[in-house]
Enzyme design. Structure first.
Site, mmCIF file in Angstrom:
data_model
loop_
_atom_site.group_PDB
_atom_site.id
_atom_site.type_symbol
_atom_site.label_atom_id
_atom_site.label_comp_id
_atom_site.label_asym_id
_atom_site.label_seq_id
_atom_site.Cartn_x
_atom_site.Cartn_y
_atom_site.Cartn_z
ATOM 1 N N MET A 60 0.825 -1.209 0.000
ATOM 2 C CA MET A 60 0.000 0.000 0.000
ATOM 3 C C MET A 60 0.864 1.267 0.000
ATOM 4 O O MET A 60 0.667 2.171 -0.811
ATOM 5 C CB MET A 60 -0.937 0.013 1.208
ATOM 6 C CG MET A 60 -2.066 -0.984 1.139
ATOM 7 S SD MET A 60 -3.206 -0.670 -0.226
ATOM 8 C CE MET A 60 -4.071 0.783 0.344
ATOM 9 N N THR B 203 12.710 -1.523 7.479
ATOM 10 C CA THR B 203 13.746 -2.302 6.813
ATOM 11 C C THR B 203 14.163 -1.525 5.560
ATOM 12 O O THR B 203 13.370 -1.414 4.614
ATOM 13 C CB THR B 203 13.198 -3.683 6.409
ATOM 14 O OG1 THR B 203 12.514 -4.241 7.546
ATOM 15 C CG2 THR B 203 14.272 -4.617 5.943
ATOM 16 N N HIS C 178 -17.666 1.378 5.306
ATOM 17 C CA HIS C 178 -17.452 0.998 3.901
ATOM 18 C C HIS C 178 -17.151 -0.499 3.825
ATOM 19 O O HIS C 178 -17.721 -1.235 3.024
ATOM 20 C CB HIS C 178 -16.293 1.814 3.305
ATOM 21 C CG HIS C 178 -15.737 1.248 2.026
ATOM 22 N ND1 HIS C 178 -14.913 0.128 2.003
ATOM 23 C CD2 HIS C 178 -15.897 1.607 0.738
ATOM 24 C CE1 HIS C 178 -14.601 -0.152 0.746
ATOM 25 N NE2 HIS C 178 -15.180 0.727 -0.047
ATOM 26 N N ASN C 179 -16.251 -0.948 4.673
ATOM 27 C CA ASN C 179 -15.879 -2.360 4.646
ATOM 28 C C ASN C 179 -17.035 -3.258 5.090
ATOM 29 O O ASN C 179 -17.207 -4.357 4.560
ATOM 30 C CB ASN C 179 -14.651 -2.614 5.518
ATOM 31 C CG ASN C 179 -13.377 -2.113 4.863
ATOM 32 O OD1 ASN C 179 -13.413 -1.197 4.043
ATOM 33 N ND2 ASN C 179 -12.252 -2.690 5.213
ATOM 34 N N LYS D 59 -14.541 4.535 6.795
ATOM 35 C CA LYS D 59 -13.863 3.423 6.114
ATOM 36 C C LYS D 59 -14.326 2.077 6.692
ATOM 37 O O LYS D 59 -14.545 1.110 5.964
ATOM 38 C CB LYS D 59 -12.339 3.562 6.246
ATOM 39 C CG LYS D 59 -11.541 2.337 5.765
ATOM 40 C CD LYS D 59 -11.659 2.148 4.282
ATOM 41 C CE LYS D 59 -11.099 0.918 3.619
ATOM 42 N NZ LYS D 59 -10.104 0.092 4.159
ATOM 43 N N GLU E 147 -19.157 -3.599 2.240
ATOM 44 C CA GLU E 147 -18.455 -4.488 1.303
ATOM 45 C C GLU E 147 -18.719 -5.963 1.675
ATOM 46 O O GLU E 147 -19.012 -6.792 0.807
ATOM 47 C CB GLU E 147 -16.961 -4.152 1.370
ATOM 48 C CG GLU E 147 -16.030 -5.059 0.618
ATOM 49 C CD GLU E 147 -14.561 -4.700 0.915
ATOM 50 O OE1 GLU E 147 -14.199 -3.500 0.824
ATOM 51 O OE2 GLU E 147 -13.781 -5.607 1.250
ATOM 52 N N SER F 106 -9.395 3.111 0.475
ATOM 53 C CA SER F 106 -9.918 1.874 -0.107
ATOM 54 C C SER F 106 -9.555 1.773 -1.576
ATOM 55 O O SER F 106 -9.440 2.764 -2.276
ATOM 56 C CB SER F 106 -11.439 1.793 0.025
ATOM 57 O OG SER F 106 -11.905 0.614 -0.624
ATOM 58 N N GLY F 107 -9.387 0.535 -2.007
ATOM 59 C CA GLY F 107 -9.089 0.293 -3.410
ATOM 60 C C GLY F 107 -7.969 -0.729 -3.563
ATOM 61 O O GLY F 107 -7.608 -1.110 -4.666
HETATM 62 P P1 NDP Z 1 1.177 -4.503 5.999
HETATM 63 O O1 NDP Z 1 -0.072 -4.277 6.755
HETATM 64 O O2 NDP Z 1 1.545 -5.876 5.604
HETATM 65 O O3 NDP Z 1 2.383 -3.853 6.838
HETATM 66 C C1 NDP Z 1 3.726 -3.964 6.428
HETATM 67 C C2 NDP Z 1 4.474 -2.678 6.662
HETATM 68 O O4 NDP Z 1 4.417 -2.310 8.063
HETATM 69 C C3 NDP Z 1 5.952 -2.824 6.318
HETATM 70 O O5 NDP Z 1 6.393 -1.619 5.760
HETATM 71 C C4 NDP Z 1 6.571 -3.062 7.683
HETATM 72 O O6 NDP Z 1 7.928 -2.711 7.747
HETATM 73 C C5 NDP Z 1 5.745 -2.124 8.528
HETATM 74 N N1 NDP Z 1 5.800 -2.423 9.961
HETATM 75 C C6 NDP Z 1 5.194 -3.458 10.592
HETATM 76 N N2 NDP Z 1 5.450 -3.387 11.917
HETATM 77 C C7 NDP Z 1 6.233 -2.319 12.119
HETATM 78 C C8 NDP Z 1 6.830 -1.720 13.266
HETATM 79 N N3 NDP Z 1 6.628 -2.221 14.494
HETATM 80 N N4 NDP Z 1 7.585 -0.607 13.103
HETATM 81 C C9 NDP Z 1 7.765 -0.080 11.866
HETATM 82 N N5 NDP Z 1 7.230 -0.589 10.752
HETATM 83 C C10 NDP Z 1 6.474 -1.690 10.873
HETATM 84 O O7 NDP Z 1 1.224 -3.578 4.684
HETATM 85 P P2 NDP Z 1 0.097 -3.183 3.641
HETATM 86 O O8 NDP Z 1 0.805 -2.341 2.651
HETATM 87 O O9 NDP Z 1 -0.694 -4.342 3.177
HETATM 88 O O10 NDP Z 1 -0.902 -2.273 4.473
HETATM 89 C C11 NDP Z 1 -0.500 -1.085 5.121
HETATM 90 C C12 NDP Z 1 -1.697 -0.531 5.871
HETATM 91 O O11 NDP Z 1 -2.723 -0.207 4.939
HETATM 92 C C13 NDP Z 1 -2.318 -1.511 6.870
HETATM 93 O O12 NDP Z 1 -2.753 -0.801 7.995
HETATM 94 C C14 NDP Z 1 -3.485 -2.072 6.111
HETATM 95 O O13 NDP Z 1 -4.520 -2.504 6.981
HETATM 96 C C15 NDP Z 1 -3.928 -0.870 5.299
HETATM 97 N N6 NDP Z 1 -4.645 -1.168 4.074
HETATM 98 C C16 NDP Z 1 -4.319 -2.219 3.277
HETATM 99 C C17 NDP Z 1 -5.007 -2.494 2.122
HETATM 100 C C18 NDP Z 1 -4.611 -3.619 1.260
HETATM 101 O O14 NDP Z 1 -5.322 -3.871 0.263
HETATM 102 N N7 NDP Z 1 -3.521 -4.304 1.542
HETATM 103 C C19 NDP Z 1 -6.135 -1.657 1.700
HETATM 104 C C20 NDP Z 1 -6.368 -0.532 2.532
HETATM 105 C C21 NDP Z 1 -5.667 -0.327 3.687
HETATM 106 P P3 NDP Z 1 9.082 -3.807 7.400
HETATM 107 O O15 NDP Z 1 9.220 -3.770 5.910
HETATM 108 O O16 NDP Z 1 10.278 -3.295 8.093
HETATM 109 O O17 NDP Z 1 8.602 -5.132 7.908
#
Ligand code: NDP
Length: 477
Positions: A13, A34, A186-187, A183, A190, A128-129
């Site tokens: 995202m 990371t 919305h879900n 949001k 959904e 969303s999306g």
């Molecule tokens: P994830 O929810 O899988 O989160 C991974 C990211 O979080 C990585 O960049 C990771 O860093 C970082 N992270 C996790 N724990 C920590 C920590 N303790 N300190 C610092 N960084 C941390 O990623 P997504 O991209 O799927 O989603 C991001 C957000 O967007 C989430 O809240 C999700 O619910 C929301 N979202 C997701 C959607 C989707 O379709 N996936 C849609 C809409 C919203 P590292 O690389 O170092 O592990």
């Protein structure tokens, strides 16, 4: 300091949102716990725009022009708090932290209050999306202060999806947790939409006897009419997909146990707290959880059901038309329930949410995008204080026209033993709202009988209690 925005958390995202900002001409500072993710992004997509990668949080913050706009796209929950605590001390009054994760709105309210006291704007933002939306234009639901929207809004309007009339799918939803609340609902909607589509599929399969490929065609036809929506479109794609390994329809080789991440459940939990009947959304959440109870399902396989009575080819076509009516009517009810929850949340938390605007920004970019939302927007624009979507004349007329078929579909489902919790809950909601008298009067009598809980009368004001254990005379409470 030249970056207009910074994104920390560069998984699917965050990475795609950062690219979307850059493609729209903004300089984007990049950071990830990371560092490899940061470098990979620049290596792969650096040519798309101006990126300012940083490894140290201090360098990331220093790259941002003031007031700083720092967007967090990390895992919701504790990681979001950890990241806020990492960056907040590096910021100055007037700066903004934007949380685009799927946070619970209560967490957003807490974080907003805490950061406001430290002079920092906290913008809890629903996005969303999915992955594609993040890159090409999501629907964006920002909460927070009016001041933060003045600074951030124009950028969000650039990267957001655009509705057919060109309107960006973003608006300032309201203070603190309003964006994440919207949001969440919305879900929830959904979940309900997906459940209703699932039931339509099951009926077309088990009652009408169509194959997945035939049902895909039916959905494609529906998608050219009033049900035109992203979810109907992808349903047709999924249903027509053939599994390569087995040559069978893909839908027949996937385990029938639906998973969930929690936003649908939150929608129902909060609705219970607010006293809003969202029965369709609740049934959708329960249907997913029921599907996952494999031991219980296994133990129940022997339970008796009706004898199958498949429809003839001619009957099947007419039945499919009826299912379209039932699906459309049930969909109106789920949106009615969802918008009721938003209206109630808005009142409870003093958010002053514009429901027409909410419908407007869901028209593109998000998962529930649908032609139908134009009509919801029109209903609220015509009457912003509409007590319920069902009070809108157009929707009421459409349901009136659909109801005979809707009832027939449920008769067929019941007779043939196909579970339709979503369709049934929607019709029950509709009939209960229509009813002149509800059995709630009897409930009040029972409560008064066993607990002296008192009741109100239809013919005069006041609270009353009947001396059930005595001479059954009535006393004023
Ligand atoms: P994830 O929810 O899988 O989160 C991974 C990211 O979080 C990585 O960049 C990771 O860093 C970082 N992270 C996790 N724990 C920590 C920590 N303790 N300190 C610092 N960084 C941390 O990623 P997504 O991209 O799927 O989603 C991001 C957000 O967007 C989430 O809240 C999700 O619910 C929301 N979202 C997701 C959607 C989707 O379709 N996936 C849609 C809409 C919203 P590292 O690389 O170092 O592990």
């Amino acid at each position: 300091a030249s970056a207009q925005i910074g994104v920390t958390g560069l998984a699917v995202m965050g990475r795609n949102l950062a690219r979307n900002f850059a493609r729209n001409g903004y300089t984007v500072a990049l950071h990830n716990r990371t560092p490899a993710r940061t470098h990979d992004l620049v290596k792969e997509f650096g040519h798309e725009g101006d990126f300012a990668p940083a490894e140290a949080p201090e360098d990331f913050v220093a790259a941002l022009e003031r007031p700083r706009r720092l967007m967090i796209m990390v895992k919701a929950g504790a990681p979001t708090d950890a990241v806020i605590e990492e960056f907040a001390p590096l910021l100055e009054p007037g700066d903004m932290i934007i949380d685009g994760g799927n946070a619970h709105f209560a967490d957003t309210r807490r974080r907003e209050k805490d950061l406001r006291e430290r002079g920092i704007h906290f913008v809890g933002t629903g996005i969303s999306g999915g992955e594609e939306g993040a890159l090409h234009g999501p629907s964006i639901m920002p909460g927070g202060s009016t001041e933060s929207y003045a600074s951030l809004g124009p950028m969000l309007e650039k990267i957001a999806a655009k509705a057919k009339d060109g309107t960006p799918c973003v608006t300032h939803i309201g203070p603190d947790g309003a964006g994440h609340f919207v949001k969440m609902v919305h879900n929830g909607i959904e979940y309900a939409d997906m459940q209703l589509i699932g039931e339509a599929y099951q009926l077309l399969r088990d009652v009408a006897g169509y194959s997945p490929a035939e049902i895909a065609e039916i959905f494609r036809t529906w998608n050219t009419g009033r049900l035109d929506s992203y979810l109907i479109e992808i349903t047709a794609e999924v249903l027509s997909h053939i599994d390569e390994a087995t040559g069978k329809p893909f839908v027949d080789v996937v385990q029938d146990q639906a998973e969930q991440k929690g936003t649908g459940r939150w929608t129902v939990q909060i609705a219970l707290d607010l006293g809003v009947p969202v029965s369709g959304i609740a049934e959708a959440v329960f249907a997913r959880s029921l599907s996952g109870h494999s031991a219980l399902r296994e133990a129940s396989r022997h339970l008796a059901g009706p004898k199958p009575a498949p429809l003839s080819k001619a009957e099947a076509g007419a039945f499919a038309d009826r299912v379209e009516q039932a699906l459309y009517a049930s969909k109106i009810v789920s949106y009615t329930q969802g918008f009721h929850e938003i209206a109630t949340g808005s009142e409870e938390y003093d958010w002053d949410i514009d429901l027409g605007e909410v419908a407007s920004i869901w028209r593109a970019g998000c998962i529930i995008r649908a032609a139908f939302l134009d009509r919801i927007r029109a209903a609220y624009d015509a009457r912003p204080d509409l007590p319920s979507l069902l009070s809108d004349e157009t929707f009421a007329q459409e349901i009136a026209a659909a109801q005979d078929d809707w009832r027939e579909v449920l008769v067929a489902a019941t007779r043939q033993g196909v579970a339709t919790p979503g369709f049934s809950a929607a019709l029950a909601y509709y009939d209960a709202l229509r009813a002149e008298r509800l059995p709630a009067a009897l409930t009040q009598g029972q409560r008064d009988f066993f607990g002296a809980h008192t009741y109100r009368r239809t013919d005069r004001p006041g609270s009353f209690h009947t001396l059930w254990g005595g001479d059954r005379s009535e006393v004023e409470a």
